[in-house]
Design a protein around this motif. Structure first.
Motif, short mmCIF file in Angstrom:
data_model
loop_
_atom_site.label_atom_id
_atom_site.label_comp_id
_atom_site.label_asym_id
_atom_site.label_seq_id
_atom_site.Cartn_x
_atom_site.Cartn_y
_atom_site.Cartn_z
N MET A 63 7.39 13.41 19.17
CA MET A 63 7.62 12.11 18.52
C MET A 63 8.26 12.32 17.14
O MET A 63 7.74 13.08 16.32
N ARG A 64 9.37 11.60 16.90
CA ARG A 64 9.98 11.69 15.56
C ARG A 64 9.13 10.91 14.56
O ARG A 64 8.57 9.86 14.89
N ARG A 65 9.10 11.40 13.33
CA ARG A 65 8.35 10.67 12.31
C ARG A 65 9.29 9.71 11.57
O ARG A 65 10.48 10.00 11.41
N LEU A 66 8.75 8.58 11.15
CA LEU A 66 9.50 7.63 10.33
C LEU A 66 8.99 7.79 8.90
O LEU A 66 7.80 7.62 8.62
N ILE A 67 9.91 8.16 7.97
CA ILE A 67 9.50 8.49 6.60
C ILE A 67 10.23 7.56 5.62
O ILE A 67 11.46 7.53 5.57
N ALA A 68 9.44 6.81 4.86
CA ALA A 68 10.01 5.87 3.89
C ALA A 68 10.14 6.53 2.52
O ALA A 68 9.27 7.30 2.11
N GLY A 69 11.22 6.22 1.82
CA GLY A 69 11.40 6.70 0.44
C GLY A 69 11.80 5.54 -0.45
O GLY A 69 12.72 4.79 -0.12
N MET A 70 11.08 5.34 -1.56
CA MET A 70 11.39 4.25 -2.48
C MET A 70 11.27 4.71 -3.92
O MET A 70 10.38 5.50 -4.26
N LYS A 71 12.15 4.15 -4.77
CA LYS A 71 12.10 4.41 -6.21
C LYS A 71 11.53 3.16 -6.88
O LYS A 71 12.16 2.10 -6.82
N ILE A 72 10.35 3.28 -7.45
CA ILE A 72 9.65 2.09 -7.94
C ILE A 72 9.24 2.26 -9.41
O ILE A 72 9.12 3.37 -9.92
N SER A 73 8.97 1.12 -10.05
CA SER A 73 8.37 1.13 -11.39
C SER A 73 6.86 1.29 -11.23
O SER A 73 6.33 1.20 -10.12
N VAL A 74 6.17 1.47 -12.35
CA VAL A 74 4.70 1.60 -12.29
C VAL A 74 4.07 0.33 -11.71
O VAL A 74 3.05 0.40 -11.01
N ASP A 75 4.68 -0.83 -11.94
CA ASP A 75 4.15 -2.08 -11.35
C ASP A 75 4.82 -2.37 -10.00
O ASP A 75 5.02 -3.53 -9.64
N GLU A 76 5.14 -1.33 -9.27
CA GLU A 76 5.62 -1.34 -7.88
C GLU A 76 6.82 -2.25 -7.61
O GLU A 76 6.97 -2.78 -6.52
N LYS A 77 7.70 -2.40 -8.62
CA LYS A 77 8.93 -3.17 -8.39
C LYS A 77 10.02 -2.25 -7.81
O LYS A 77 10.20 -1.13 -8.29
#
Ligand SMILES: NC(=O)c1ccc[n+]([C@@H]2O[C@H](COP(=O)([O-])OP(=O)(O)OC[C@H]3O[C@@H](n4cnc5c(N)ncnc54)[C@H](OP(=O)(O)O)[C@@H]3O)[C@@H](O)[C@H]2O)c1
Length: 191
Positions: A1-15
């Motif tokens: 099974m392939r894995r789905l991997i999310a990547g996000m660049k966020i501020s400390v208040d999760e914006k």
């Protein structure tokens, strides 16, 4: 099974973006999560896809010109991602979009199609964003790993990553690393 991997660049208040509709604290949109060697497909939400396509097309066509959004010249890591993106299948989760400029882009219409993509043979899949898609796919149990780069600021207004998430989910901390400029890289297992 392939894995789905999310990547996000966020501020400390999760914006994931500020009030002006983009994350002006992100100096480059390179893939800084260490994913390139292990993925061979990208998945994106319908709201972010047109801007993503514009950004990387601009870099591919005019690599010596300032980029849209950042207004800066591409970094070497952005050039590397542009090359990778040009040869890598992209899947856009949408019930409304029907066409894309890139020949390597196609559409998925629902979560069952994403589950089917994961069952296909291949390397892992990079979930590029945006916020709603990432949060809802984590909620649906389809995301295996969440990689965050947390920038040292409180953005205030803007779009929060988990704005619409209602369900609690425990996470497994797999890695913590300090990046230049006060950024922190975090890897969480979401299963
Ligand atoms: N900071 C970062 O690292 C980063 C990374 C990527 C993006 N972003 C930001 O994220 C913004 C876009 O995020 P967004 O939350 O507005 O939109 P999005 O996640 O890009 O797209 C949401 C759209 O995806 C489609 N969709 C279909 N099924 C869905 C489901 N189950 N769950 C969620 N979406 C589904 C819907 O489009 P249809 O109506 O067509 O069905 C929905 O309107 C961009 O403007 C960008 O600034 C930031």
């Amino acid at each position: 099974m392939r894995r789905l991997i999310a990547g996000m660049k966020i501020s400390v208040d999760e914006k994931v973006e500020g009030v002006q509709g983009y994350a002006d604290w992100v100096e480059a949109w390179s893939e800084d999560y260490g994913l390139m060697p292990q993925v061979d497909a990208c998945l994106l939400g319908a709201v972010m896809y047109p801007g993503y396509e514009r950004y990387w097309t601009a870099l591919q066509n005019e690599p010596d010109e300032p980029l849209p959004i950042t207004g800066r010249l591409p970094t070497p890591a952005e050039v590397e991602w542009a090359r990778f993106a040009a040869r890598t299948p992209h899947y856009v989760l949408s019930s409304t979009l029907t066409s894309a400029l890139w020949p390597q882009t196609s559409f998925v219409r629902g979560l069952d199609e994403i589950a089917a993509l994961k069952r296909q043979s291949g390397k892992d899949i990079y979930l590029v964003g945006g916020a709603r898609t990432t949060a809802s796919l984590i909620d649906a149990g389809l995301v295996d790993e969440l990689r965050l780069i947390v920038y040292p600021l409180i953005a205030g207004g803007g779009k929060a990553l988990f704005a619409a998430t209602e369900h609690r989910r425990g996470l497994e901390l797999r890695k913590v690393q300090q990046f230049p400029g006060g950024r922190v890289f975090l890897i969480y297992g979401t299963a």
